[in-house]
Design a protein around this motif. Structure first.
Motif, PDB file in Angstrom:
ATOM      1  N   ARG A  10       1.578 -24.066 -14.092  1.00 20.40           N
ATOM      2  CA  ARG A  10       1.483 -25.221 -14.994  1.00 20.40           C
ATOM      3  C   ARG A  10       2.871 -25.329 -15.344  1.00 20.40           C
ATOM      4  O   ARG A  10       4.120 -25.946 -15.147  1.00 20.40           O
ATOM      5  N   LEU A  11       3.330 -23.935 -15.833  1.00 25.89           N
ATOM      6  CA  LEU A  11       4.902 -24.009 -16.304  1.00 25.89           C
ATOM      7  C   LEU A  11       5.860 -23.732 -15.420  1.00 25.89           C
ATOM      8  O   LEU A  11       6.970 -24.765 -14.746  1.00 25.89           O
ATOM      9  N   VAL A  12       5.721 -23.872 -14.052  1.00 21.83           N
ATOM     10  CA  VAL A  12       6.918 -23.790 -13.479  1.00 21.83           C
ATOM     11  C   VAL A  12       6.634 -24.552 -12.205  1.00 21.83           C
ATOM     12  O   VAL A  12       7.914 -25.451 -11.768  1.00 21.83           O
ATOM     13  N   LEU A  13       5.257 -24.911 -12.211  1.00 21.79           N
ATOM     14  CA  LEU A  13       5.314 -26.785 -11.726  1.00 21.79           C
ATOM     15  C   LEU A  13       6.425 -27.665 -13.045  1.00 21.79           C
ATOM     16  O   LEU A  13       6.667 -28.871 -12.042  1.00 21.79           O
ATOM     17  N   MET A  14       5.814 -27.465 -13.626  1.00 21.50           N
ATOM     18  CA  MET A  14       6.622 -28.440 -14.914  1.00 21.50           C
ATOM     19  C   MET A  14       8.120 -28.423 -14.697  1.00 21.50           C
ATOM     20  O   MET A  14       9.249 -29.293 -14.650  1.00 21.50           O
ATOM     21  N   GLY A  15       8.572 -27.068 -14.336  1.00 19.61           N
ATOM     22  CA  GLY A  15      10.210 -26.711 -14.211  1.00 19.61           C
ATOM     23  C   GLY A  15      10.508 -27.623 -13.280  1.00 19.61           C
ATOM     24  O   GLY A  15      11.948 -27.840 -12.345  1.00 19.61           O
ATOM     25  N   LEU A  16       9.937 -26.873 -12.089  1.00 19.34           N
ATOM     26  CA  LEU A  16      10.260 -28.075 -10.590  1.00 19.34           C
ATOM     27  C   LEU A  16      10.026 -29.572 -11.102  1.00 19.34           C
ATOM     28  O   LEU A  16      11.234 -30.141  -9.743  1.00 19.34           O
ATOM     29  N   ARG A  22      15.794 -34.334 -12.388  1.00 14.01           N
ATOM     30  CA  ARG A  22      16.966 -34.461 -12.584  1.00 14.01           C
ATOM     31  C   ARG A  22      18.141 -34.644 -10.845  1.00 14.01           C
ATOM     32  O   ARG A  22      19.327 -35.279 -11.196  1.00 14.01           O
ATOM     33  N   LEU A  23      17.793 -33.980  -9.952  1.00  9.49           N
ATOM     34  CA  LEU A  23      18.270 -34.514  -9.106  1.00  9.49           C
ATOM     35  C   LEU A  23      18.469 -35.344  -8.166  1.00  9.49           C
ATOM     36  O   LEU A  23      19.643 -36.132  -7.748  1.00  9.49           O
ATOM     37  N   VAL A  24      17.213 -36.408  -8.411  1.00  9.13           N
ATOM     38  CA  VAL A  24      16.909 -38.135  -8.188  1.00  9.13           C
ATOM     39  C   VAL A  24      18.602 -38.248  -9.505  1.00  9.13           C
ATOM     40  O   VAL A  24      19.193 -39.841  -8.811  1.00  9.13           O
ATOM     41  N   ASP A  25      18.068 -37.853 -10.689  1.00 10.36           N
ATOM     42  CA  ASP A  25      18.837 -38.998 -11.171  1.00 10.36           C
ATOM     43  C   ASP A  25      20.431 -39.031 -11.249  1.00 10.36           C
ATOM     44  O   ASP A  25      21.290 -39.548 -10.930  1.00 10.36           O
ATOM     45  N   LEU A  26      20.657 -37.683 -10.681  1.00 14.44           N
ATOM     46  CA  LEU A  26      22.169 -37.129 -10.420  1.00 14.44           C
ATOM     47  C   LEU A  26      22.600 -37.770  -8.722  1.00 14.44           C
ATOM     48  O   LEU A  26      23.270 -38.731  -8.453  1.00 14.44           O
ATOM     49  N   GLN A  27      22.001 -37.947  -7.576  1.00 11.57           N
ATOM     50  CA  GLN A  27      22.205 -37.868  -6.380  1.00 11.57           C
ATOM     51  C   GLN A  27      21.357 -39.347  -6.428  1.00 11.57           C
ATOM     52  O   GLN A  27      22.052 -40.934  -5.424  1.00 11.57           O
TER      53      GLN A  27
END
Length: 178
Positions: A10-16, A22-27
């Motif tokens: 869950r921690l890894v999925l939340m990080g991804l 953030r990628l959607v926001d930047l691009q």
């Protein structure tokens, strides 16, 4: 042990998920703004002519002197990209304005119109001269030579409203004896 694996998964999925947001926001959201900033963040080579000295005859009279003249140039890379003829009139979607608030930025037509008013030339004449002499995007295209200093200062005052317009001082030879 299984609870730890589920927690790490869950921690890894939340990080991804955070990374994807953030990628959607930047691009997608701010991509146009960052693209415009990157376009203006380049190295620019501006050739500078070497200063020339005075030419004197054997009696010390001046044969050739230097005179500073002003010229108005336009840099293609710094000009607004779109003319006022909107893409909507050609059936294309309007370009998205960057999030930086560039909605009030002057169009290329407005720049040439104001420059034409200052130089007492028609905007169409300036545009023709620009298109005929345009070369590399970062090299200035000279539109008017040997303008008076007062006009050069006036254009410099309005430089914020004239993106891409440069007033350059050029040292030329003057021969007092003809």
């Amino acid at each position: 042990m299984a609870a730890r694996i589920v927690f790490l998964r869950r921690l890894v999925l939340m990080g991804l998920g955070i990374l994807m947001v953030r990628l959607v926001d930047l691009q997608l959201v701010h991509g146009a703004t960052y693209r415009q900033l990157a376009e203006h963040n380049r190295l620019r080579v501006i050739p500078q002519p070497a200063p020339r000295g005075l030419l004197l005859d054997r009696l010390g009279r001046r044969i050739a002197t230097n005179r500073t003249r002003f010229q108005v140039s336009v840099v293609q890379q710094d000009l607004p990209r779109e003319m006022a003829a909107s893409p909507l009139s050609r059936g294309l979607p309007a370009p998205r304005q960057p999030a930086g608030g560039q909605a009030g930025a002057p169009t290329r037509e407005a720049v040439f119109r104001r420059l034409g008013e200052l130089l007492d030339r028609s905007p169409a004449d300036l545009e023709r001269s620009y298109r005929a002499n345009q070369g590399l995007p970062f090299l200035p295209v000279v539109l008017a030579k040997d303008i008076p200093k007062s006009l050069a200062l006036r254009i410099e005052e309005e430089r914020v409203r004239l993106p891409g317009v440069l007033v350059e001082s050029v040292v030329t030879r003057d021969y007092p004896l003809g």
